[in-house]
Design an enzyme around this catalytic site. Structure first.
Site, PDB file in Angstrom:
ATOM      1  CE  LYS A 171      -6.442  -3.849   8.958  1.00  0.00           C
ATOM      2  NZ  LYS A 171      -5.294  -3.345   8.236  1.00  0.00           N
ATOM      3  CE  LYS A 211      -7.374  -1.600   5.729  1.00  0.00           C
ATOM      4  NZ  LYS A 211      -6.038  -1.296   5.191  1.00  0.00           N
ATOM      5  CB  CYS A 256      -4.993   3.287   0.665  1.00  0.00           C
ATOM      6  SG  CYS A 256      -5.019   3.092   2.458  1.00  0.00           S
ATOM      7  NE  ARG A 300      -6.662   4.527   5.857  1.00  0.00           N
ATOM      8  CZ  ARG A 300      -5.606   5.295   5.638  1.00  0.00           C
ATOM      9  NH1 ARG A 300      -5.526   6.028   4.545  1.00  0.00           N
ATOM     10  NH2 ARG A 300      -4.618   5.346   6.523  1.00  0.00           N
ATOM     11  CB  CYS A 360      -1.688   4.697   3.481  1.00  0.00           C
ATOM     12  SG  CYS A 360      -1.562   3.046   4.185  1.00  0.00           S
ATOM     13  CB  CYS A 386      -0.911   0.020   1.226  1.00  0.00           C
ATOM     14  SG  CYS A 386      -2.338   1.110   1.011  1.00  0.00           S
TER      15      CYS A 386
HETATM   16  C1  PBG Z   1      -3.766   0.679   5.492  1.00  0.00           C
HETATM   17  C2  PBG Z   1      -3.601  -0.236   6.667  1.00  0.00           C
HETATM   18  C3  PBG Z   1      -4.394  -0.223   7.827  1.00  0.00           C
HETATM   19  C4  PBG Z   1      -3.876  -1.201   8.668  1.00  0.00           C
HETATM   20  C5  PBG Z   1      -2.832  -1.830   8.000  1.00  0.00           C
HETATM   21  N1  PBG Z   1      -2.666  -1.218   6.765  1.00  0.00           N
HETATM   22  C6  PBG Z   1      -5.626   0.486   8.154  1.00  0.00           C
HETATM   23  C7  PBG Z   1      -5.825   1.910   7.821  1.00  0.00           C
HETATM   24  O1  PBG Z   1      -4.977   2.776   8.136  1.00  0.00           O
HETATM   25  O2  PBG Z   1      -6.884   2.212   7.248  1.00  0.00           O
HETATM   26  C8  PBG Z   1      -4.420  -1.480  10.040  1.00  0.00           C
HETATM   27  C9  PBG Z   1      -3.700  -2.456  10.923  1.00  0.00           C
HETATM   28  C10 PBG Z   1      -4.070  -2.279  12.359  1.00  0.00           C
HETATM   29  O3  PBG Z   1      -4.901  -1.417  12.706  1.00  0.00           O
HETATM   30  O4  PBG Z   1      -3.532  -3.027  13.204  1.00  0.00           O
HETATM   31  N2  PBG Z   1      -3.334   0.154   4.285  1.00  0.00           N
HETATM   32 ZN    ZN Z   2      -3.098   1.895   2.905  1.00  0.00          ZN
END
Ligand code: PBG
Ligand code: ZN
Length: 321
Positions: free
Chosen positions: A242, A189, A124, A211, A116, A114
C-alpha cells in the site's frame, strides 16, 4: 505483432490479465455519528454508512459478486488512548455483527485494526511524551482484534506498521479461541502522500509529527521485503502492499519473492486523481480504471482493495452479458 491485435476476439484470446470481481475488496466506512448514508467529499461518488444503511450497502456489494468488504469504523468520540476501538459495542464491532447476522458466510468481512481513527492524537500507536510506543500499542491491537473476532470477523487487518503486530495478534486470537480468524497484514505500507482523502474522512491526521517513524520510506524496496518476510514468519495469511499505483515495483518484487496471496490497496488519492481526470473529461472512467487495475494485477497483486470495486464489478457484469 499486429496479426494478433487485428480483431477484438483475437485480442481477447491473447489477453494475459483478466480482471474479475473475485479479486476485489470494497472498503466501507461506518460512521457512528450519522443516521443515514452520507456522501464523502474527499472521495467523490463514495458514501459513508450508518449502522442502519450498512445492510443496503452490503446488499449491493454482494449482488455484484464481490467476495469481501473491508470495514473502517468512524467513532462518535475519539479519546486519548483510542479506547473506543475495542469496545464490544464499538462501531466496527456492531457493524460486523450486522453483516454477520444478515449474510452468514456468504460475504467475507475484513476489519481494520488500528487506533489512529479512535485516538485524538491521530497516530497509529500509543503516545507518551511525544513518542509512539511500540509494545504498549501491541496490547491495544490484541484487544481490537479479539473484540472483532468476538463479533464474527473473518479476517483482521492490522494497518499500523507496529513491529510484532502480526505475531501478537495471532497469539491473542489463538489464546482466546479464534484460531480460524485470519490476518491480512499491511506488511509494506509506505509513508505516503496519497492518504489525504482517507485522513480527511477519518479525521486521523496526526496532531504532531508524521508517520515516518513507523511507515516505510518510499525509497526503500529492500526494507519493504523484510517487512513482508517478518509478517509471514509471524503468521500473516495474506500480505498487503500500500499504496498500489506508484508502488508496482514493490508488488512485482514481492510477487517474485513470496508465494503468499498479495493484496494491493489502491488508496484514496489514487481514486481521487482518476475522478478528477474524469470530471474534467480528460479520461474515460471505465477505460482508465480497467487500465490501472490491470496494471496492479500485472505487477503481481492477487487481490485489489479499491473504492472502484463496485463500479468495476458492474462493468465486468455488463461486458459479460
Ligand atoms: C492508517 C490507515 C491509512 C489508511 C487506512 N488506514 C493511512 C494513514 O492514515 O496513514 C489509508 C487508506 C486510504 O488512503 O485510502 N492505519
Ligand atoms: Zn493507523
Amino acid at each position: 505483432m499486429r496479426r494478433l491485435r487485428e480483431s477484438a476476439p483475437l485480442r481477447r484470446l491473447v489477453q494475459e490479465i483478466d480482471l474479475s470481481s473475485s479479486s476485489l475488496v470494497y472498503p466501507i466506512f461506518i460512521d457512528e455519528g450519522i443516521k443515514s448514508s452520507t456522501g464523502i467529499t474527499s472521495l467523490p461518488g463514495q458514501k459513508k454508512q450508518s449502522l442502519e444503511s450498512l445492510r443496503r450497502e452490503v446488499d449491493s456489494v454482494a449482488s455484484l459478486d464481490i467476495p469481501a468488504v473491508l470495514l473502517f469504523g468512524l467513532p462518535a468520540k475519539k479519546t486519548s488512548g483510542g479506547t473506543n476501538s475495542y469496545r464490544k459495542d464499538g462501531i466496527l464491532q456492531r457493524a460486523v455483527r450486522v453483516v454477520r447476522e444478515n449474510y452468514g458466510d456468504s460475504i467475507s468481512v475484513i476489519g481494520d485494526v488500528c487506533i489512529c481513527m479512535y485516538a485524538s492524537h491521530g497516530h497509529c500507536g500509543v503516545v507518551q511524551d511525544g513518542m509512539i510506543l511500540n509494545d504498549a500499542t501491541l496490547e491495544i491491537l490484541k484487544k481490537i482484534a479479539v473484540s472483532q473476532a468476538e463479533a464474527g470477523i473473518d479476517i483482521v487487518a492490522p494497518s499500523g506498521m507496529v513491529d510484532g503486530q502480526v505475531g501478537a495478534i495471532r497469539r491473542a486470537l489463538d489464546d482466546c479461541g479464534y484460531p480460524q480468524v485470519g490476518i491480512l497484514s499491511y506488511a509494506a505500507k509506505f509513508s505516503s502522500n496519497l492518504y489525504g482523502p482517507f485522513r480527511d474522512i477519518a479525521k486521523s491526521t496526526p496532531s504532531f509529527g508524521d508517520r515516518s517513524s513507523y511507515q516505510l520510506s518510499p525509497s526503500n524496496l529492500e526494507e519493504a521485503m523484510r517487512e513482508i518476510q517478518l509478517d509471514i514468519q509471524e503468521g500473516a495469511d495474506l500480505v498487503m502492499v500500500k499504496p498500489a499505483m506508484y508502488y508496482l515495483d514493490i508488488l512485482r518484487e514481492a510477487r517474485s519473492r513470496f508465494k503468499h496471496p498479495i493484496a494491493a490497496f489502491s488508496v484514496g488519492a489514487e481514486y481521487f486523481m482518476i475522478k478528477a481526470l474524469v470530471k474534467e473529461k480528460l479520461a474515460n472512467e471505465r477505460d482508465i480504471v480497467i487500465e490501472v487495475l490491470s496494471s496492479i494485477k500485472r505487477a503481481g497483486a492477487d487481490i485489489i482493495i479499491t473504492y472502484f470495486a463496485k463500479d468495476v464489478a458492474q462493468w465486468l457484469e455488463e461486458s459479460a452479458t
